[in-house]
Scaffold this motif. Structure first.
Motif, PDB file in Angstrom:
ATOM      1  N   SER A 261       0.845  -1.190   0.000  1.00  0.00           N
ATOM      2  CA  SER A 261       0.000   0.000   0.000  1.00  0.00           C
ATOM      3  C   SER A 261       0.884   1.245   0.000  1.00  0.00           C
ATOM      4  O   SER A 261       1.892   1.317   0.720  1.00  0.00           O
ATOM      5  N   MET A 262       0.507   2.246  -0.814  1.00  0.00           N
ATOM      6  CA  MET A 262       1.303   3.470  -0.884  1.00  0.00           C
ATOM      7  C   MET A 262       1.363   4.175   0.468  1.00  0.00           C
ATOM      8  O   MET A 262       2.377   4.787   0.822  1.00  0.00           O
ATOM      9  N   ILE A 263       0.284   4.097   1.241  1.00  0.00           N
ATOM     10  CA  ILE A 263       0.291   4.746   2.561  1.00  0.00           C
ATOM     11  C   ILE A 263       1.361   4.119   3.450  1.00  0.00           C
ATOM     12  O   ILE A 263       2.105   4.823   4.151  1.00  0.00           O
ATOM     13  N   VAL A 264       1.463   2.798   3.430  1.00  0.00           N
ATOM     14  CA  VAL A 264       2.467   2.102   4.232  1.00  0.00           C
ATOM     15  C   VAL A 264       3.866   2.484   3.765  1.00  0.00           C
ATOM     16  O   VAL A 264       4.770   2.721   4.581  1.00  0.00           O
ATOM     17  N   VAL A 266       4.807   5.268   2.289  1.00  0.00           N
ATOM     18  CA  VAL A 266       5.078   6.647   2.702  1.00  0.00           C
ATOM     19  C   VAL A 266       5.432   6.714   4.187  1.00  0.00           C
ATOM     20  O   VAL A 266       6.358   7.432   4.587  1.00  0.00           O
ATOM     21  N   CYS A 267       4.709   5.955   5.005  1.00  0.00           N
ATOM     22  CA  CYS A 267       5.012   5.926   6.446  1.00  0.00           C
ATOM     23  C   CYS A 267       6.426   5.402   6.701  1.00  0.00           C
ATOM     24  O   CYS A 267       7.177   5.966   7.513  1.00  0.00           O
ATOM     25  N   LEU A 268       6.790   4.324   6.027  1.00  0.00           N
ATOM     26  CA  LEU A 268       8.121   3.744   6.197  1.00  0.00           C
ATOM     27  C   LEU A 268       9.209   4.700   5.724  1.00  0.00           C
ATOM     28  O   LEU A 268      10.243   4.866   6.382  1.00  0.00           O
ATOM     29  N   VAL A 269       8.978   5.347   4.571  1.00  0.00           N
ATOM     30  CA  VAL A 269       9.950   6.309   4.042  1.00  0.00           C
ATOM     31  C   VAL A 269      10.120   7.487   5.009  1.00  0.00           C
ATOM     32  O   VAL A 269      11.234   7.982   5.219  1.00  0.00           O
ATOM     33  N   SER A 270       9.007   7.928   5.602  1.00  0.00           N
ATOM     34  CA  SER A 270       9.061   9.052   6.547  1.00  0.00           C
ATOM     35  C   SER A 270       9.914   8.721   7.765  1.00  0.00           C
ATOM     36  O   SER A 270      10.551   9.606   8.343  1.00  0.00           O
ATOM     37  N   ILE A 271       9.932   7.459   8.156  1.00  0.00           N
ATOM     38  CA  ILE A 271      10.746   7.021   9.295  1.00  0.00           C
ATOM     39  C   ILE A 271      12.206   6.846   8.884  1.00  0.00           C
ATOM     40  O   ILE A 271      13.133   7.249   9.597  1.00  0.00           O
ATOM     41  N   ILE A 272      12.403   6.271   7.700  1.00  0.00           N
ATOM     42  CA  ILE A 272      13.754   5.897   7.260  1.00  0.00           C
ATOM     43  C   ILE A 272      14.604   7.101   6.848  1.00  0.00           C
ATOM     44  O   ILE A 272      15.801   7.164   7.157  1.00  0.00           O
ATOM     45  N   ILE A 273      14.009   8.075   6.141  1.00  0.00           N
ATOM     46  CA  ILE A 273      14.770   9.214   5.616  1.00  0.00           C
ATOM     47  C   ILE A 273      15.529   9.980   6.699  1.00  0.00           C
ATOM     48  O   ILE A 273      16.734  10.259   6.550  1.00  0.00           O
ATOM     49  N   PRO A 274      14.887  10.357   7.830  1.00  0.00           N
ATOM     50  CA  PRO A 274      15.652  11.048   8.882  1.00  0.00           C
ATOM     51  C   PRO A 274      16.797  10.198   9.433  1.00  0.00           C
ATOM     52  O   PRO A 274      17.866  10.731   9.768  1.00  0.00           O
ATOM     53  N   LEU A 275      16.592   8.866   9.516  1.00  0.00           N
ATOM     54  CA  LEU A 275      17.651   7.990  10.001  1.00  0.00           C
ATOM     55  C   LEU A 275      18.816   7.953   9.025  1.00  0.00           C
ATOM     56  O   LEU A 275      19.991   7.972   9.421  1.00  0.00           O
ATOM     57  N   ILE A 276      18.507   7.891   7.728  1.00  0.00           N
ATOM     58  CA  ILE A 276      19.565   7.913   6.705  1.00  0.00           C
ATOM     59  C   ILE A 276      20.322   9.236   6.765  1.00  0.00           C
ATOM     60  O   ILE A 276      21.555   9.270   6.655  1.00  0.00           O
TER      61      ILE A 276
END
Length: 443
Positions: A261-264, A266-276
Motif C-alpha cells: 500500500s502506498m500509505i504504508v 510513505v510511512c516507512l519512508v518518513s521514518i527511514i529518511i531522517p535515520l539515513i
C-alpha cells in the motif's frame, strides 16, 4: 504519555500490515480509540464537538447494521493508515530544516518582494514543492519567512491557497490521494501522471489569473534591500527539487517492486529518511533533539486531526450500504448513464455542500469512494479518482471550515468566505470546469 500512545498506534499498525494478526488489529484499534478519547479534551472546540457528533453517528449507524464490534473495529481500522500518515510524515521536515533548505527559500522569497507577480509565483511554486511533503506545515514555514513583511491580504490568500491546493490532487503524502486510491484500489503509479499534470495546470492558471488581477489592482511596492541569491542558495534549491523527486520516485519504485500500500510505503519512508540523514551526515547531536521535539510537540498537537480524521472515517464507513448511501449511489449511477458531465457536476455539488457546512472531506469523499463503482457508472477508475480528488481540492480551498482555509484566513486577516470565494473563487471555478471537461472526455 499520549504521544507514546499515538506513535505506538502507528508502529503497531505497520507491524500488523505485514504480519496480518487478528489480535494485533484489535490492539491497534483499541489504541486508536484511546488516542481519540485523549484528543477529545485537548482539541479545539469546533473540531471536538464535530468529531464527537460524527463518531457517535458513525458508531450508532454501524451498530444498527447488526455488524457489532467486528463492524466498528473494521471501520476504525480502515482509517488507521491515514492517522499513521499524518502522524509520521512530519518527520520529513527534520532533514529539510537541518539541511538548510528553508533558509535558501527565505532568501529567494525576499528577493522577489519588489515584484508581486514573481513573489506570487515564488510562494505558490514553493508550496507546490513543499506541501506534498510537509502538508499544512509548509504554509506555516512560508508564513514564518514573510510574516514580518505584512503582505497584502489578496497576495497571501491567493498564493497560499493555490500553491497548497495543488498537492491535494497528487501527493502520496496527503490523506486525500492515499484515501481515494486505497478505496478505489488504484496503484499510485497509474494515477500520478494525471494528478501531477492537472496540478501543474492549476498552478499555471493561478499565476496567469494573479497577473491579470495584479494589473488591475497594483500592489504597493515598498522599498527594500535585495539580497543576492548566492550560489550556495541556488545549489540548495536545486537539491530541494531533487530531494522531492527522489522521495516520490522512491515511493513509486517500492510500490512497483513490492505492491505494498502506498500509505504504508510513505510511512516507512518518513521514518527511514531522517535515520539515513543522521547516518550520512553524522549529525546525531542535532537530529536527536528534533526527534524528541517531534515526539513531545508535533505529535501532541495532532488533537484536531485525530478527532476529525477518525470520526469522519468512521462515519464514511458506517454510511456504506445504508438506505441513504444506496439512494445517492443509485441517483448518481443513473445520472452517469445519461451524462458523465451531469454526474461529475452532481458529485462536486454534493461534496461542496456537505463540506461547506463543516463536515470533513474524508466523510463526504470517503463515503462516495467506498459506495460508487466505476464499472457500474460506465467510467474508468482513473476518471472517478480524478473527479473525487479534484472535488476534495476545491472543497479544501473553498470551505471556511477546512484546516487550510482557517489557517490562510488567519494569516491574511480576512474571513474564510473571503479567502475561498472572493480571492480564489474564479480560479476554483475555472479549474472545476476544465476538470469536469477532461473527466467527461477520458470517461
Amino acid at each position: 504519555m499520549r504521544s507514546y500512545l499515538i506513535i505506538g498506534m502507528c508502529v503497531i499498525f505497520l507491524i500488523q500490515y505485514f504480519l496480518k494478526l487478528q489480535w494485533l488489529e484489535y490492539t491497534v484499534v483499541t489504541l486508536s480509540l484511546l488516542a481519540f478519547l485523549g484528543s477529545t479534551l485537548k482539541a479545539d472546540k469546533f473540531p471536538r464537538w464535530l468529531g464527537i457528533i460524527m463518531m457517535t453517528a458513525g458508531l450508532l449507524i454501524e451498530w444498527n447494521k447488526d455488524t457489532g464490534i467486528e463492524g466498528i473495529s473494521e471501520g476504525i481500522f480502515l482509517i488507521l493508515p491515514l492517522l499513521s500518515l499524518i502522524t509520521l510524515s512530519p518527520l520529513l521536515s527534520i532533514p529539510l530544516r537541518l539541511g538548510g533548505y528553508f533558509n535558501s527559500i527565505s532568501v529567494l522569497l525576499r528577493n522577489l518582494l519588489l515584484h508581486p507577480k514573481k513573489l506570487y509565483a515564488g510562494i505558490s511554486g514553493t508550496l507546490f514543492l513543499l506541501t506534498p511533503i510537509l502538508n499544512l506545515g509548509s504554509v506555516r514555514i512560508i508564513n514564518e519567512f514573510l510574516e514580518e513583511l505584512k503582505l497584502p491580504s489578496a497576495l497571501s490568500a491567493k498564493g497560499y491557497i493555490v500553491g497548497f491546493a495543488t498537492a491535494v490532487m497528487w501527493s502520496p503524502y496527503f490523506a486525500s490521494v492515499s484515501l481515494v486510491l486505497l478505496y478505489l484500489n488504484i496503484p499510485y503509479k497509474d494515477y500520478i501522471i494525471y494528478g501531477i499534470g492537472f496540478s501543474l495546470l492549476s498552478l499555471v492558471i493561478g499565476n496567469v489569473l494573479f497577473a491579470i488581477w495584479e494589473k488591475r489592482h497594483p500592489l504597493t511596492k515598498e522599498a527594500g534591500v535585495k539580497v543576492p541569491l548566492e550560489k550556495q542558495h541556488q545549489k540548495q534549491l536545486v537539491k530541494l527539487v531533487f530531494f522531492v523527486i527522489l522521495l516520490i520516485g522512491s515511493c513509486l519504485v517500492i510500490e512497483h517492486i513490492t505492491n505494498w500500500s502506498m500509505i504504508v510505503i510513505v510511512c516507512l519512508v518518513s521514518i527511514i529518511i531522517p535515520l539515513i540523514f543522521g547516518i550520512v551526515s553524522k549529525r546525531w547531536y542535532e537530529l536527536i533533539p528534533r526527534l524528541v521535539d517531534f515526539r513531545d510537540r508535533t505529535v501532541s498537537m495532532l488533537n484536531n486531526e485525530i478527532m476529525l480524521f477518525m470520526s469522519a472515517g468512521m462515519l464514511a464507513f458506517a454510511m456504506k450500504g445504508t438506505a441513504a448511501a444506496n439512494g445517492v449511489s443509485d441517483f448518481l449511477t443513473t445520472l452517469a448513464h445519461q451524462s458523465v458531465l451531469l454526474f461529475a457536476i452532481a458529485v462536486m455539488v454534493i461534496v461542496l455542500c456537505i463540506t461547506y457546512i463543516g463536515i470533513h472531506q474524508i466523510a463526504a469523499v470517503g463515503a462516495l469512494a467506498m459506495q460508487l463503482n466505476a464499472v457500474e457508472l460506465g467510467i474508468s477508475n482513473i476518471s472517478l479518482a480524478l473527479l473525487l480528488l479534484l472535488t476534495w481540492s476545491i472543497s479544501t480551498a473553498l470551505s471556511p471550515f477546512s484546516g487550510l482555509n482557517l489557517m490562510v484566513s488567519r494569516i491574511a486577516g480576512v474571513s474564510g468566505v473571503q479567502t475561498g470565494l472572493r480571492y480564489n473563487g474564479l480560479h476554483l471555478f475555472i479549474i472545476a470546469v476544465i476538470g469536469i471537461g477532461v473527466i467527461s472526455v477520458i470517461g
